[in-house]
Scaffold this motif. Sequence first.
Motif, PDB file in Angstrom:
ATOM      1  N   LYS A  65      15.631 -42.449  79.647  1.00  0.00           N
ATOM      2  CA  LYS A  65      14.988 -43.537  80.249  1.00  0.00           C
ATOM      3  C   LYS A  65      13.781 -43.890  79.740  1.00  0.00           C
ATOM      4  O   LYS A  65      13.016 -43.012  79.253  1.00  0.00           O
ATOM      5  CB  LYS A  65      14.869 -43.220  81.829  1.00  0.00           C
ATOM      6  CG  LYS A  65      16.159 -42.786  82.830  1.00  0.00           C
ATOM      7  CD  LYS A  65      15.663 -42.703  84.371  1.00  0.00           C
ATOM      8  CE  LYS A  65      16.760 -42.572  85.047  1.00  0.00           C
ATOM      9  NZ  LYS A  65      16.629 -42.295  86.513  1.00  0.00           N
ATOM     10  N   PRO A  66      13.694 -45.173  79.717  1.00  0.00           N
ATOM     11  CA  PRO A  66      12.289 -45.628  79.454  1.00  0.00           C
ATOM     12  C   PRO A  66      11.095 -45.035  79.964  1.00  0.00           C
ATOM     13  O   PRO A  66      11.168 -45.116  81.360  1.00  0.00           O
ATOM     14  CB  PRO A  66      12.174 -47.325  79.496  1.00  0.00           C
ATOM     15  CG  PRO A  66      13.670 -47.814  79.628  1.00  0.00           C
ATOM     16  CD  PRO A  66      14.347 -46.473  80.427  1.00  0.00           C
ATOM     17  N   ALA A  67      10.171 -44.683  79.535  1.00  0.00           N
ATOM     18  CA  ALA A  67       9.038 -43.833  80.069  1.00  0.00           C
ATOM     19  C   ALA A  67       7.772 -44.080  79.164  1.00  0.00           C
ATOM     20  O   ALA A  67       7.982 -44.448  77.927  1.00  0.00           O
ATOM     21  CB  ALA A  67       9.477 -42.393  79.905  1.00  0.00           C
ATOM     22  N   PHE A  68       6.648 -43.648  79.742  1.00  0.00           N
ATOM     23  CA  PHE A  68       5.318 -43.688  79.248  1.00  0.00           C
ATOM     24  C   PHE A  68       4.902 -42.362  79.268  1.00  0.00           C
ATOM     25  O   PHE A  68       4.862 -41.796  80.284  1.00  0.00           O
ATOM     26  CB  PHE A  68       4.581 -44.773  80.059  1.00  0.00           C
ATOM     27  CG  PHE A  68       2.999 -44.686  79.407  1.00  0.00           C
ATOM     28  CD1 PHE A  68       2.644 -45.630  78.512  1.00  0.00           C
ATOM     29  CD2 PHE A  68       2.006 -44.053  79.836  1.00  0.00           C
ATOM     30  CE1 PHE A  68       1.586 -45.802  77.960  1.00  0.00           C
ATOM     31  CE2 PHE A  68       0.694 -44.285  79.417  1.00  0.00           C
ATOM     32  CZ  PHE A  68       0.565 -45.139  78.390  1.00  0.00           C
ATOM     33  N   LEU A 108      -2.601 -31.478  78.409  1.00  0.00           N
ATOM     34  CA  LEU A 108      -1.913 -31.971  79.860  1.00  0.00           C
ATOM     35  C   LEU A 108      -1.420 -33.104  79.391  1.00  0.00           C
ATOM     36  O   LEU A 108      -1.834 -34.246  78.801  1.00  0.00           O
ATOM     37  CB  LEU A 108      -3.235 -32.159  80.648  1.00  0.00           C
ATOM     38  CG  LEU A 108      -2.768 -32.712  81.791  1.00  0.00           C
ATOM     39  CD1 LEU A 108      -2.001 -31.853  82.868  1.00  0.00           C
ATOM     40  CD2 LEU A 108      -4.036 -33.115  82.752  1.00  0.00           C
ATOM     41  N   GLU A 109      -0.057 -33.238  79.778  1.00  0.00           N
ATOM     42  CA  GLU A 109       0.788 -34.419  79.555  1.00  0.00           C
ATOM     43  C   GLU A 109       1.485 -34.928  80.837  1.00  0.00           C
ATOM     44  O   GLU A 109       1.779 -34.043  81.601  1.00  0.00           O
ATOM     45  CB  GLU A 109       2.049 -33.876  78.475  1.00  0.00           C
ATOM     46  CG  GLU A 109       2.741 -35.200  78.325  1.00  0.00           C
ATOM     47  CD  GLU A 109       4.381 -34.830  77.566  1.00  0.00           C
ATOM     48  OE1 GLU A 109       5.096 -35.603  77.813  1.00  0.00           O
ATOM     49  OE2 GLU A 109       4.072 -33.910  76.865  1.00  0.00           O
ATOM     50  N   ILE A 110       1.266 -36.048  81.018  1.00  0.00           N
ATOM     51  CA  ILE A 110       1.923 -36.848  82.154  1.00  0.00           C
ATOM     52  C   ILE A 110       3.029 -37.963  81.616  1.00  0.00           C
ATOM     53  O   ILE A 110       2.643 -38.764  81.020  1.00  0.00           O
ATOM     54  CB  ILE A 110       0.841 -37.460  83.270  1.00  0.00           C
ATOM     55  CG1 ILE A 110      -0.030 -36.340  83.615  1.00  0.00           C
ATOM     56  CG2 ILE A 110       1.437 -38.106  84.263  1.00  0.00           C
ATOM     57  CD1 ILE A 110      -1.344 -36.964  84.288  1.00  0.00           C
ATOM     58  N   THR A 111       4.027 -37.692  82.339  1.00  0.00           N
ATOM     59  CA  THR A 111       5.047 -38.496  81.790  1.00  0.00           C
ATOM     60  C   THR A 111       5.625 -39.304  83.157  1.00  0.00           C
ATOM     61  O   THR A 111       6.064 -38.624  84.135  1.00  0.00           O
ATOM     62  CB  THR A 111       6.391 -38.076  81.239  1.00  0.00           C
ATOM     63  OG1 THR A 111       6.067 -37.034  80.106  1.00  0.00           O
ATOM     64  CG2 THR A 111       7.324 -38.803  80.752  1.00  0.00           C
ATOM     65  N   GLN A 112       5.766 -40.593  82.869  1.00  0.00           N
ATOM     66  CA  GLN A 112       6.230 -41.378  84.231  1.00  0.00           C
ATOM     67  C   GLN A 112       7.301 -42.403  83.746  1.00  0.00           C
ATOM     68  O   GLN A 112       6.840 -42.963  82.807  1.00  0.00           O
ATOM     69  CB  GLN A 112       4.922 -42.059  85.113  1.00  0.00           C
ATOM     70  CG  GLN A 112       4.264 -42.973  83.980  1.00  0.00           C
ATOM     71  CD  GLN A 112       2.959 -43.335  84.797  1.00  0.00           C
ATOM     72  OE1 GLN A 112       3.084 -44.039  85.880  1.00  0.00           O
ATOM     73  NE2 GLN A 112       1.794 -43.598  84.013  1.00  0.00           N
ATOM     74  N   PRO A 113       8.218 -42.730  84.561  1.00  0.00           N
ATOM     75  CA  PRO A 113       9.122 -43.588  84.201  1.00  0.00           C
ATOM     76  C   PRO A 113       8.536 -45.355  84.345  1.00  0.00           C
ATOM     77  O   PRO A 113       7.723 -45.445  84.875  1.00  0.00           O
ATOM     78  CB  PRO A 113      10.210 -43.566  85.306  1.00  0.00           C
ATOM     79  CG  PRO A 113       9.669 -43.104  86.383  1.00  0.00           C
ATOM     80  CD  PRO A 113       8.241 -42.149  85.941  1.00  0.00           C
ATOM     81  N   LEU A 114       9.285 -45.991  83.379  1.00  0.00           N
ATOM     82  CA  LEU A 114       8.631 -47.629  83.463  1.00  0.00           C
ATOM     83  C   LEU A 114       9.546 -48.361  83.996  1.00  0.00           C
ATOM     84  O   LEU A 114       9.323 -49.764  84.308  1.00  0.00           O
ATOM     85  CB  LEU A 114       8.576 -47.860  82.019  1.00  0.00           C
ATOM     86  CG  LEU A 114       7.627 -47.279  81.111  1.00  0.00           C
ATOM     87  CD1 LEU A 114       7.558 -47.830  79.798  1.00  0.00           C
ATOM     88  CD2 LEU A 114       5.941 -47.241  81.942  1.00  0.00           C
ATOM     89  N   GLN A 125     -10.281 -38.315  72.810  1.00  0.00           N
ATOM     90  CA  GLN A 125      -9.287 -39.282  72.642  1.00  0.00           C
ATOM     91  C   GLN A 125      -8.188 -39.088  73.690  1.00  0.00           C
ATOM     92  O   GLN A 125      -7.949 -38.028  73.955  1.00  0.00           O
ATOM     93  CB  GLN A 125      -8.818 -39.889  71.303  1.00  0.00           C
ATOM     94  CG  GLN A 125      -9.997 -40.218  70.290  1.00  0.00           C
ATOM     95  CD  GLN A 125     -10.666 -41.342  70.834  1.00  0.00           C
ATOM     96  OE1 GLN A 125     -10.405 -42.154  71.110  1.00  0.00           O
ATOM     97  NE2 GLN A 125     -12.199 -41.066  70.745  1.00  0.00           N
ATOM     98  N   LYS A 126      -7.218 -39.999  73.644  1.00  0.00           N
ATOM     99  CA  LYS A 126      -6.062 -39.937  74.497  1.00  0.00           C
ATOM    100  C   LYS A 126      -4.798 -40.324  73.492  1.00  0.00           C
ATOM    101  O   LYS A 126      -4.934 -41.052  72.481  1.00  0.00           O
ATOM    102  CB  LYS A 126      -5.900 -41.157  75.571  1.00  0.00           C
ATOM    103  CG  LYS A 126      -7.210 -41.272  76.472  1.00  0.00           C
ATOM    104  CD  LYS A 126      -7.552 -39.827  77.046  1.00  0.00           C
ATOM    105  CE  LYS A 126      -8.811 -40.058  77.807  1.00  0.00           C
ATOM    106  NZ  LYS A 126      -9.163 -38.745  78.551  1.00  0.00           N
ATOM    107  N   PHE A 127      -3.723 -39.741  73.901  1.00  0.00           N
ATOM    108  CA  PHE A 127      -2.455 -39.967  72.929  1.00  0.00           C
ATOM    109  C   PHE A 127      -1.391 -40.226  73.933  1.00  0.00           C
ATOM    110  O   PHE A 127      -1.125 -39.592  74.854  1.00  0.00           O
ATOM    111  CB  PHE A 127      -2.148 -38.611  72.212  1.00  0.00           C
ATOM    112  CG  PHE A 127      -0.826 -38.782  71.322  1.00  0.00           C
ATOM    113  CD1 PHE A 127      -1.446 -39.467  69.977  1.00  0.00           C
ATOM    114  CD2 PHE A 127       0.381 -38.570  71.636  1.00  0.00           C
ATOM    115  CE1 PHE A 127      -0.288 -39.428  69.135  1.00  0.00           C
ATOM    116  CE2 PHE A 127       1.454 -38.685  70.545  1.00  0.00           C
ATOM    117  CZ  PHE A 127       1.233 -39.124  69.137  1.00  0.00           C
ATOM    118  N   PHE A 128      -0.789 -41.522  73.578  1.00  0.00           N
ATOM    119  CA  PHE A 128       0.333 -42.122  74.574  1.00  0.00           C
ATOM    120  C   PHE A 128       1.121 -42.856  73.734  1.00  0.00           C
ATOM    121  O   PHE A 128       0.840 -43.583  72.477  1.00  0.00           O
ATOM    122  CB  PHE A 128      -0.289 -42.775  75.769  1.00  0.00           C
ATOM    123  CG  PHE A 128      -1.189 -43.831  75.080  1.00  0.00           C
ATOM    124  CD1 PHE A 128      -0.853 -45.001  75.162  1.00  0.00           C
ATOM    125  CD2 PHE A 128      -2.589 -43.285  75.329  1.00  0.00           C
ATOM    126  CE1 PHE A 128      -1.843 -46.137  74.722  1.00  0.00           C
ATOM    127  CE2 PHE A 128      -3.684 -44.509  75.034  1.00  0.00           C
ATOM    128  CZ  PHE A 128      -2.999 -45.986  75.015  1.00  0.00           C
TER     129      PHE A 128
END
Length: 489
Positions: free
Chosen positions: A165-168, A204-210, A154-157
């Motif tokens: 800052k707002p991020a995903f 493995l985590e990827i964080t990106q700004p929204l 599965q994925k966790f997000f």
Amino acid sequence: MRQLISRIRAAISQLIYKRILLAVTILFCVGVGVAMAHMSRLSSTLIESQALQNATLYAQAIKEARTLYSSDVVNPLNTAKAINFTHDYNPTKITVPVPATFLIELGNNITKKNPEVSVRLYSDYPFPWRRKEGGVRDDFERQAITYLMKNPTQKFFRREDFHSKPAFRYAEADILTPSCVSCHNTNSFSPKKDWKVGDVRGILEITQPLDTITKNTRSELKYLFLLLAGLSVLGVTGLTLSISRLRQNAKQLEQRVRERTAQLQETNVELVKEQEKCDRLLLNILPESIAAKLKNGQSSIADGFAEVTILFADIVGFTVLSAQISPEELLDFLNEIFSAFDGLTEKYGLEKIKTIGDAYMVVGGLPNPSTNHAENIAEMALDMQEELAKFNVKHHAEINIRIGINTGPAIAGVIGTKKFIYDLWGDAVNTAARMESHGIAGAIQVTQSTYDILQNKYLFEDRGIISIKGKGDMNTYLLAGRLVSAILV
């Protein structure tokens, strides 16, 4: 008396006219309010969907790069003992990183070139030299590890503030492959030495700004809303003028309405016919369930399947034949062969993926999962040989076919926006292609996974261990026919 009746009619008409205008105005206001509320929810959904898609693509690209690096660089060099690999990688020295270090360095480089994007690899079992950098840092990472250890596929997000800052934030399990298990279990510094293939090594985590996605999405929705409002105003205005005109020319317009209604009925019939043609064309290139999703407006279609069976076939001798006949005859021959194969695909409930030149690809078990996909593929492979034999007799030809089959997990989805195609990805697909390219003309070569499913229903010849490009040594089998007992059942 007539004047009185005319006045009464005019008064009634005027009242109806005002009431209609009032009703239209109220409906317009309600419609605008509903549209605004819906667009707010739509904006949030689109933002999260876009962020999830971006993160998924990032993760897929990074993991594919690590997989390629491990299989095509590290494994061959380690096997040949041509060079030593180290976690203590330093670009200023002549060193080559191990796959995990390569993945970390790749993530760091992505972050350097895209400061707003964060790529991290962390675990409950970091190596001693990575305890500070590779361990869990916050609640999201703790929850991600807890969830993905139980649900590795599965994925966790979720959306949350990251660095104010707002991020995903998106996380998926980093699962150990056969090429990694030995290294982790034999390394003297490894914090855990009983790893098995399929274990969750880390996250493995990827964080990106929204900010950018939010800005772009809301800008597009704002433009859409303004366009909708403008069209609504024009509609109300046009309706008002139409009602006024109808009051003055009732009889003439009734006749025109009847004429226009007849024309519209004819047009609708033509539109239905054209729609049916479009639907048939769409179903010629996409599965019915996938076509339905596209027609419903779903733009991103990707599904994972735990087990499917893939068949690759290549016509042997067709190149020689093509030099002996005209292009028109060549095309007719190829069309005759592939049309017969298409009939077999439909007969056994399989999904044709594509043809490339004289190669044919078909899969069983998707888009609708099934339990007998391997048997159906085997039946089709045997029938394909029979169809080609009939073709050779009919045309006095001597062409042959080479078939490769593999069973395993795969990802299927639609790529492209105009000339789109429904395609497959995954190691199982690559292995099936290798079974064909490393096969024998006139034979059906299958992997161990396919053999394990079919061994009690079909006849096989053990080909033994052969070297497969990109896979190493593999034990393969040749499907020779059906077991009599299985046919009787």
